[in-house]
Design a protein around this motif. Sequence first.
Motif, PDB file in Angstrom:
ATOM      1  N   PHE A  68       0.783  -1.267  -0.157  1.00 22.61           N
ATOM      2  CA  PHE A  68      -0.184  -0.107   0.118  1.00 22.61           C
ATOM      3  C   PHE A  68       0.997   1.295  -0.092  1.00 22.61           C
ATOM      4  O   PHE A  68       2.028   1.381   0.452  1.00 22.61           O
ATOM      5  N   ARG A  69       0.229   2.404  -0.670  1.00 23.30           N
ATOM      6  CA  ARG A  69       0.987   3.665  -0.623  1.00 23.30           C
ATOM      7  C   ARG A  69      -0.329   4.503  -0.137  1.00 23.30           C
ATOM      8  O   ARG A  69      -1.416   4.281  -0.645  1.00 23.30           O
ATOM      9  N   GLY A  70      -0.198   5.534   0.195  1.00 22.91           N
ATOM     10  CA  GLY A  70      -1.155   6.510   0.667  1.00 22.91           C
ATOM     11  C   GLY A  70      -0.638   7.934   0.821  1.00 22.91           C
ATOM     12  O   GLY A  70       0.623   8.002   1.035  1.00 22.91           O
ATOM     13  N   GLU A  71      -1.515   8.862   0.900  1.00 27.53           N
ATOM     14  CA  GLU A  71      -1.204  10.195   1.292  1.00 27.53           C
ATOM     15  C   GLU A  71      -2.605  11.033   1.627  1.00 27.53           C
ATOM     16  O   GLU A  71      -3.661  10.657   1.159  1.00 27.53           O
ATOM     17  N   SER A  72      -2.427  12.020   2.246  1.00 29.36           N
ATOM     18  CA  SER A  72      -3.340  12.824   2.610  1.00 29.36           C
ATOM     19  C   SER A  72      -3.352  14.347   2.616  1.00 29.36           C
ATOM     20  O   SER A  72      -2.037  14.745   2.576  1.00 29.36           O
ATOM     21  N   ASP A  73      -4.032  15.200   2.298  1.00 32.76           N
ATOM     22  CA  ASP A  73      -3.993  16.599   2.247  1.00 32.76           C
ATOM     23  C   ASP A  73      -3.823  17.164   3.584  1.00 32.76           C
ATOM     24  O   ASP A  73      -3.682  18.585   3.877  1.00 32.76           O
ATOM     25  N   ALA A  74      -3.975  16.455   4.767  1.00 28.97           N
ATOM     26  CA  ALA A  74      -4.206  16.837   6.185  1.00 28.97           C
ATOM     27  C   ALA A  74      -3.039  16.390   6.932  1.00 28.97           C
ATOM     28  O   ALA A  74      -2.926  15.037   7.019  1.00 28.97           O
ATOM     29  N   VAL A  75      -2.295  17.011   7.955  1.00 25.32           N
ATOM     30  CA  VAL A  75      -1.074  16.454   8.328  1.00 25.32           C
ATOM     31  C   VAL A  75      -1.298  15.623   9.371  1.00 25.32           C
ATOM     32  O   VAL A  75      -0.694  14.276   9.452  1.00 25.32           O
ATOM     33  N   ILE A  76      -2.291  15.514  10.190  1.00 22.54           N
ATOM     34  CA  ILE A  76      -2.549  14.501  11.209  1.00 22.54           C
ATOM     35  C   ILE A  76      -3.039  13.137  10.377  1.00 22.54           C
ATOM     36  O   ILE A  76      -2.696  12.331  10.668  1.00 22.54           O
ATOM     37  N   VAL A  77      -3.925  13.316   9.556  1.00 23.06           N
ATOM     38  CA  VAL A  77      -4.383  12.489   8.766  1.00 23.06           C
ATOM     39  C   VAL A  77      -3.308  11.648   7.610  1.00 23.06           C
ATOM     40  O   VAL A  77      -3.339  10.285   8.169  1.00 23.06           O
ATOM     41  N   LYS A  78      -2.351  12.326   7.751  1.00 25.67           N
ATOM     42  CA  LYS A  78      -1.024  11.616   6.822  1.00 25.67           C
ATOM     43  C   LYS A  78      -0.436  10.734   7.709  1.00 25.67           C
ATOM     44  O   LYS A  78       0.200   9.831   7.118  1.00 25.67           O
ATOM     45  N   GLY A  79      -0.241  11.500   9.126  1.00 22.01           N
ATOM     46  CA  GLY A  79       0.181  10.359  10.008  1.00 22.01           C
ATOM     47  C   GLY A  79      -0.363   9.077  10.249  1.00 22.01           C
ATOM     48  O   GLY A  79      -0.060   7.999  10.426  1.00 22.01           O
ATOM     49  N   LEU A  80      -1.732   9.466  10.256  1.00 22.13           N
ATOM     50  CA  LEU A  80      -2.731   8.161  10.361  1.00 22.13           C
ATOM     51  C   LEU A  80      -2.529   7.054   9.141  1.00 22.13           C
ATOM     52  O   LEU A  80      -2.324   5.900   9.328  1.00 22.13           O
ATOM     53  N   VAL A  81      -2.277   7.463   7.913  1.00 23.60           N
ATOM     54  CA  VAL A  81      -2.204   6.912   6.946  1.00 23.60           C
ATOM     55  C   VAL A  81      -0.836   6.201   7.209  1.00 23.60           C
ATOM     56  O   VAL A  81      -0.593   4.972   6.921  1.00 23.60           O
ATOM     57  N   ALA A  82       0.382   6.934   7.574  1.00 25.20           N
ATOM     58  CA  ALA A  82       1.418   6.466   7.720  1.00 25.20           C
ATOM     59  C   ALA A  82       1.499   5.052   8.672  1.00 25.20           C
ATOM     60  O   ALA A  82       2.041   4.161   8.659  1.00 25.20           O
TER      61      ALA A  82
END
Length: 147
Positions: A68-82
């Motif tokens: 999986f690879r992912g990204e978000s435009d919101a910083v906290i959500v990007k951390g959740l994705v990570a």
Amino acid sequence: MTIEKVQQDIIEEFSVYEDWMDKYSYLIELGNELADLPPEEKNDQNLIKGCQSRVWLVAEKKDGKIYFRGESDAVIVKGLVALLLRVVSGRKPKEIIENELHFIDDLGLKQHLSPTRSNGLLAMVKQIRLYAVAYDRMEKEGGTQNG
């Protein structure tokens, strides 16, 4: 390393932070370390429905495992994705299907996120499971597709 072990490692990492502001800072740090998706992968097909922020998730199957690879435009959500990707990426579909992602509850993430962010997190988990079920089904039906 098993999914369970990775979850326990994440729980231990977060346990050093007593304050939720510090935990949020750590989440942001994890998100900043996540590689950006190429612009062509930030499309409607990869967009997770149900997230307040924009979240894209890409799954590719190689050698019987889903990456999986992912990204978000919101910083906290990007951390959740990570965090999610750290637990599930590089796993066999069956591992993802059979393991509960309990670290989300164990960390208290759902309680400390806004209801819309919490719903978005659940939508990401649901999408990851859907990919796993689809790839597992393809394997059982003898499919050799890679993505």
